[in-house]
Design an enzyme around this catalytic site. Structure first.
Site, PDB file in Angstrom:
ATOM      1  N   HIS A  18      38.766  71.384  57.833  1.00 36.27           N
ATOM      2  CA  HIS A  18      39.493  72.227  58.783  1.00 36.27           C
ATOM      3  C   HIS A  18      40.753  72.784  58.131  1.00 36.27           C
ATOM      4  CE1 HIS A  18      37.648  69.493  62.041  1.00 36.27           C
ATOM      5  NE2 HIS A  18      37.082  70.683  62.195  1.00 36.27           N
ATOM      6  N   LYS A  42      32.459  66.881  75.737  1.00 29.59           N
ATOM      7  CA  LYS A  42      32.154  66.228  74.459  1.00 29.59           C
ATOM      8  C   LYS A  42      32.674  64.792  74.406  1.00 29.59           C
ATOM      9  CE  LYS A  42      31.934  70.009  71.130  1.00 29.59           C
ATOM     10  NZ  LYS A  42      32.537  70.501  69.873  1.00 29.59           N
ATOM     11  N   ARG A  91      29.780  75.619  57.897  1.00 37.15           N
ATOM     12  CA  ARG A  91      29.536  74.713  56.775  1.00 37.15           C
ATOM     13  C   ARG A  91      28.125  74.869  56.228  1.00 37.15           C
ATOM     14  NH1 ARG A  91      30.390  69.405  59.796  1.00 37.15           N
ATOM     15  NH2 ARG A  91      29.392  70.809  61.217  1.00 37.15           N
ATOM     16  N   SER A 129      33.963  66.010  61.473  1.00 38.34           N
ATOM     17  CA  SER A 129      34.725  65.011  62.222  1.00 38.34           C
ATOM     18  C   SER A 129      33.838  63.846  62.630  1.00 38.34           C
ATOM     19  CB  SER A 129      35.359  65.648  63.461  1.00 38.34           C
ATOM     20  OG  SER A 129      36.291  66.623  63.098  1.00 38.34           O
TER      21      SER A 129
END
Length: 159
Positions: A18, A42, A91, A129
């Site tokens: 990030h 989430k 990514r 993450s």
């Protein structure tokens, strides 16, 4: 480029990947607002306040970057801050499908806001993450993936 862009995400926690993307966006735009999503569906590991604080610590060296939490539509947040665009990271190929869907939905909600994609530097392309939290939960070393303060908070939470 002139103007303000929004870099949204959950940042649960913020990673070196990030940071890499945000540093690069900060070189391209006058102002970058890192928008930390509340993301209740989430069920984030860190609270919104913790994620905002950690993000501010990690990005404190960037003078044209600010950090704010939000719990609204991204298009509304961007409009409220007079942002010209949203910047997102890609990514891997599998990220593209979801990000493409979000970009089209945001364009539908506000046709004046563009979505731009950046790819991470190669050394960060595999970091997420979720993986960082999993490694930390198993007492693994996350030093290469996150800022030292993020590492320490992960260690505290998983003790």
């Amino acid at each position: 480029m002139k103007g303000t862009v929004v870099f949204p995400g959950t940042f649960d926690p913020i990673t070196n990947g990030h940071r890499d993307l945000i540093e690069r966006a900060a070189k391209l735009f006058d102002n970058v607002i890192v928008a930390v999503a509340e993301a209740k569906p989430k069920s984030p590991f860190f609270s919104l306040n913790e994620r905002v604080l950690l993000t501010k610590v990690v990005l404190g060296h960037l003078k044209n970057v600010s950090v704010e939490g939000f719990n609204s539509l991204l298009a509304d947040f961007a409009r409220l801050h007079n942002a010209r665009a949203v910047v997102r990271g890609l990514r891997v190929v599998s990220d593209f499908e979801y990000e493409f869907q979000l970009a089209n939905m945001n364009r539908r909600l506000d046709p004046d806001i563009e979505t731009l994609f950046l790819t991470p530097s190669e050394q960060y392309s595999f970091i997420s993450s979720t993986l960082v939290r999993e490694i930390a939960s198993l007492k693994g070393d996350v030093t290469a993936f996150v800022h030292e303060k993020v590492k320490r908070l992960l260690q505290e939470k998983y003790q």
